[in-house]
Design an enzyme around this catalytic site. Sequence first.
Site, mmCIF file in Angstrom:
data_model
loop_
_atom_site.group_PDB
_atom_site.id
_atom_site.type_symbol
_atom_site.label_atom_id
_atom_site.label_comp_id
_atom_site.label_asym_id
_atom_site.label_seq_id
_atom_site.Cartn_x
_atom_site.Cartn_y
_atom_site.Cartn_z
ATOM 1 N N HIS A 226 1.199 -3.432 9.241
ATOM 2 C CA HIS A 226 2.632 -3.305 8.998
ATOM 3 C C HIS A 226 3.331 -2.662 10.181
ATOM 4 C CE1 HIS A 226 2.447 -4.422 4.768
ATOM 5 N NE2 HIS A 226 1.379 -3.658 4.658
ATOM 6 N N HIS B 117 0.831 -1.205 0.000
ATOM 7 C CA HIS B 117 0.000 0.000 0.000
ATOM 8 C C HIS B 117 0.870 1.261 0.000
ATOM 9 C CE1 HIS B 117 -3.531 -2.456 0.831
ATOM 10 N NE2 HIS B 117 -4.281 -1.377 0.715
#
Length: 150
Positions: free
Chosen positions: A123, A82
């Site tokens: 993340h 992303h």
Amino acid sequence: MPLDEVMRDTTAMGGLAIYLFAAVFFLILGNMKVAVELIIALLLLYAVIAVIRTLFFKKRPDKQKYAGFFTRIDAGSFPSMHAARSLALAIILGTVFTSIAIRAVLAVAVLLVALTRIGLKRHYLSDVIGGLVLGSVVAWAAIRLAHFFV
């Protein structure tokens, strides 16, 4: 509206749907150069991230389960796709839109995507930084490689 919901909506700015929408948008407008840059960048990102996640697998903070080779790649944390995709998109769009205001909006969008990836526990900070570095390198490469196709 709960914070998690806002973060999920915000992180979608780094998602595949937004990225493909931009590529198709420029294709429809007849701006083949930008469309090709976006497509090359996307293919490079997927290829590089697949190799990195295969060779150096790192579990996500939320420990996503996986059952096979491709789901294992998706379950990998480093680098953040992303973050990479959002920065590559912003850099390429920044070559089209030279307005400081538009570039500022693109920069804020990238920052928000990066922060939401950490906030949603998808993340670690190092994954996001790795994704941003990769996104910038890939955008640069895609802009140069596109000249061979357009």
